[in-house]
Design a protein around this motif. Structure first.
Motif, PDB file in Angstrom:
ATOM      1  N   UNK A 124     -29.631 -66.701  49.023  1.00  0.00           N
ATOM      2  CA  UNK A 124     -28.453 -66.391  48.211  1.00  0.00           C
ATOM      3  C   UNK A 124     -28.838 -65.847  46.836  1.00  0.00           C
ATOM      4  N   UNK A 125     -29.980 -66.306  46.341  1.00  0.00           N
ATOM      5  CA  UNK A 125     -30.421 -65.888  45.019  1.00  0.00           C
ATOM      6  C   UNK A 125     -30.565 -64.371  44.938  1.00  0.00           C
ATOM      7  N   UNK A 126     -30.870 -63.738  46.069  1.00  0.00           N
ATOM      8  CA  UNK A 126     -31.061 -62.291  46.067  1.00  0.00           C
ATOM      9  C   UNK A 126     -29.751 -61.524  46.197  1.00  0.00           C
ATOM     10  N   UNK A 127     -28.637 -62.249  46.252  1.00  0.00           N
ATOM     11  CA  UNK A 127     -27.329 -61.615  46.288  1.00  0.00           C
ATOM     12  C   UNK A 127     -26.682 -61.590  44.906  1.00  0.00           C
ATOM     13  N   UNK A 128     -27.405 -62.067  43.891  1.00  0.00           N
ATOM     14  CA  UNK A 128     -26.872 -62.051  42.532  1.00  0.00           C
ATOM     15  C   UNK A 128     -26.601 -60.621  42.093  1.00  0.00           C
ATOM     16  N   UNK A 129     -25.520 -60.384  41.364  1.00  0.00           N
ATOM     17  CA  UNK A 129     -25.251 -59.039  40.836  1.00  0.00           C
ATOM     18  C   UNK A 129     -26.385 -58.586  39.910  1.00  0.00           C
ATOM     19  N   UNK A 130     -26.715 -57.311  39.990  1.00  0.00           N
ATOM     20  CA  UNK A 130     -27.779 -56.766  39.137  1.00  0.00           C
ATOM     21  C   UNK A 130     -27.500 -57.012  37.657  1.00  0.00           C
ATOM     22  N   UNK A 131     -26.228 -56.947  37.268  1.00  0.00           N
ATOM     23  CA  UNK A 131     -25.887 -57.143  35.853  1.00  0.00           C
ATOM     24  C   UNK A 131     -26.229 -58.561  35.399  1.00  0.00           C
ATOM     25  N   UNK A 132     -26.009 -59.552  36.262  1.00  0.00           N
ATOM     26  CA  UNK A 132     -26.353 -60.934  35.915  1.00  0.00           C
ATOM     27  C   UNK A 132     -27.861 -61.103  35.779  1.00  0.00           C
ATOM     28  N   UNK A 133     -28.586 -60.480  36.697  1.00  0.00           N
ATOM     29  CA  UNK A 133     -30.057 -60.564  36.652  1.00  0.00           C
ATOM     30  C   UNK A 133     -30.562 -59.925  35.363  1.00  0.00           C
TER      31      UNK A 133
END
Length: 200
Positions: A124-133
């Motif tokens: 799930x961690x890899x589904x984070x929005x790019x903006x959040x990352x």
């Protein structure tokens, strides 16, 4: 912004389990009903004492004395491989890979079952929005690592790849910044293009 860092952040809290005295047939029925391949086996106080799996049941069914192991306690594999809710996501992933497991029971400090984490949960961690990352990488670098005013770093994240660019006053910081960015949950790779002072 939700920082997915530990097993507690991604685990499933509703868990199906069986007691030590659960009968062979009832274990089979629970596996079928919930469409899972293994279940935690709990002692009376909620501690995980083992795991009973389809493989355990099939091995017992092939025994020359069929169903000799009539309860979950006799069927289960022990000790159970478990993980703490405070374990990091990478640590849980390494444990799961090393032991060739699809899911892990999550336990509290007393060994009591509080959840389960699967391979899918860890991803799930890899589904984070790019903006959040990008926001977390920026916060980590500019507010925790780099002294104020000593660098100008821009962060752009696309499909989980963090692109870092700007200027650094200290060339030795480049490796530190790149490695730090790679620790942010959801980052799959890091590229860097910094302007650094040329040694005279």
């Amino acid at each position: 912004m939700k920082h997915l860092r530990t097993v507690d952040d991604v685990m499933t809290h509703a868990v199906i389990s069986v007691g030590q005295d659960t009968a062979f047939k009832d274990v089979v029925e629970a596996l079928r009903m919930w469409n899972v391949s293994a279940l935690p086996v709990l002692a009376g106080d909620g501690r995980v004492t083992g795991i009973v799996s389809e493989a355990d049941l099939l091995l017992d069914a092939r025994d020359t004395d069929p169903h000799r192991a009539t309860t979950a306690e006799r069927l289960m594999t022990r000790p159970a491989v478990t993980v703490s809710k405070d374990a990091t996501i990478p640590a849980a992933a390494r444990l799961m890979a090393r032991r060739h497991l699809k899911r892990l029971p999550v336990v509290d400090g007393e060994g009591r079952l509080i959840g389960v984490v699967s391979r899918g949960d860890l991803l799930k961690v890899y589904l984070r929005p790019d903006a959040d990352i990008a926001a977390e990488v920026r916060e980590l670098i500019m507010y925790q690592l780099i002294p104020r005013g000593s660098a100008e770093i821009h962060v752009h994240v696309a499909s989980g790849v963090a692109h870092l660019y700007g200027s650094l006053t200290d060339p030795t910081l480049e490796d530190v910044v790149v490695r730090a960015a790679g620790t942010v949950p959801g980052v799959v790779d890091v590229t860097a293009d910094f302007t650094v002072p040329v040694a005279s």
